[in-house]
Design a protein around this motif. Structure first.
Motif: not given
Length: 277
Positions: A13, A17, A76, A86
Motif C-alpha cells: 500500500q 501511494e 504515504s 490519503v
C-alpha cells in the motif's frame, strides 16, 4: 502484533501511494523513497507505539527520517495510518501543501523532526534519545540515514555521540541502496565496509536485505539492558525497490518524467494495484 503477511500488504500500500503521488507530480525522489518502504511498514505497521489521533502523545515512539528526500514514502505511511487523508498525498510538493518535498514537523501531522539537510537528522535523533534517557522515559527513537548521507562528517560525529552515551533506545537504519544523486557510491565516495566501521564505532550491527520483512522485524527487537551498546541495521536495499523498471535504471535518485517514463511507471503502478487487490 502484525504478521509478516500483514506488514507486506501494508508495504505494498505504501509503495502504491508513493508511486501514485510522485507520478501525479511528475518528478521527485523515486529511488530513495521506495528503498525504505519495507522498513517504514515494519516500524509503523508493528513496532512503533503511535496514536494517529494524538500525534503529540508523550508516550509515543519517535521517528526521524534523516534522509529527508524520502519524504514521499513517509507521507504515504502516515496517511495510510490515519494521520491525514490519503487524498492529500496528491498535493505533494505543490504550493501551499502540507506535504513539502522534505519533512517539516510544523507542516505535516505526524512528522517528529524537520529534515532534509543531510547529516542533521541523525544528530536530532541522538538528542531526542538522550533527552528520553535523562528523563527516565521508555520512548524509543528510530532513524533512517542514507548511505550517500554518510559522506557528511556530522553523521560520524553523531554516531560517536550515540555510542559514547550507549543510546540503545535509538535504533539506526542505514539505507544502503548504493546510489546517490551524482552516481554510484563506489564512484563518488566508496563507503568501504559499513559493518566493520560501525562495529569500530561501538555499535552492534545487523545486515538485512532491505525488503526482508522478517529480517527487519528480528533486528528491531528492544534491547534488554540500558548498558548495552546501541544498534544499527544496515539495509542491503535497492534504489527504486519493488518497482522493476526503477530498479533497472542506472540511477533513479531523482527523476523528472518523460512521456516514456511516465507510461512505464503508470504500468508498474497498475501492476502493483492488481497485486494488492
Amino acid at each position: 502484533m502484525a504478521s509478516v503477511n500483514e506488514i507486506a500488504t501494508f508495504a505494498r500500500q505504501i509503495r502504491i501511494e508513493t508511486l501514485r503521488a510522485l507520478n501525479h507530480l511528475g518528478f521527485g525522489h523515486y529511488g530513495g523513497s521506495l528503498s525504505v518502504v519495507e522498513t517504514l511498514a515494519v516500524l509503523y505497521g508493528d513496532v512503533m507505539r503511535t496514536d494517529p489521533q494524538r500525534p503529540e502523545w508523550p508516550e509515543r515512539d519517535y521517528f526521524v527520517l534523516s534522509k529527508g528526500h524520502a519524504g514521499p514514502a513517509l507521507y504515504s505511511t502516515l496517511a495510510l495510518k490515519g494521520y491525514f487523508p490519503v487524498s492529500q498525498l496528491l498535493t505533494l510538493n505543490e504550493n501551499g501543501t502540507h506535504l513539502p518535498s522534505h519533512p517539516d514537523r510544523l507542516k505535516t501531522r505526524g512528522v517528529d523532526a524537520t529534515t532534509g539537510s543531510l547529516g542533521q537528522g541523525v544528530s536530532i535523533a541522538g538528542g531526542i534519545a538522550l533527552a528520553h534517557r535523562l528523563a527516565g522515559k521508555p520512548n524509543r527513537v528510530f532513524c533512517i540515514v542514507g548511505d550517500g548521507e554518510l559522506n557528511e562528517g556530522q553523521c560520524w560525529e553523531a554516531f560517536q555521540f550515540i555510542a559514547h552515551h550507549k543510546l540503545n533506545n535509538l535504533l539506526l537504519f542505514v539505507d544502503w541502496n548504493k546510489q546517490q544523486l551524482d552516481g554510484p557510491l563506489s564512484e563518488i565516495i566508496n563507503p568501504g565496509d559499513l559493518c566493520a566501521k560501525f562495529r569500530a564505532f561501538g555499535f552492534v550491527v545487523s545486515l538485512v536485505k532491505g525488503d526482508d520483512i522478517a529480517g527487519i522485524l528480528a533486528a528491531v527487537e528492544p534491547v534488554s539492558s540500558p548498558g548495552d551498546a546501541p544498534r544499527v541495521v544496515i539495509l542491503d536495499s535497492k534504489k527504486g525497490q519493488g518497482v522493476p523498471y526503477l530498479e533497472a535504471l542506472p540511477n533513479s535518485h531523482h527523476l523528472r518524467l518523460t512521456p516514456e517514463m511516465r507510461a512505464e511507471l503508470e504500468c508498474e503502478l497498475a501492476q502493483l494495484e492488481v497485486m494488492h487487490d
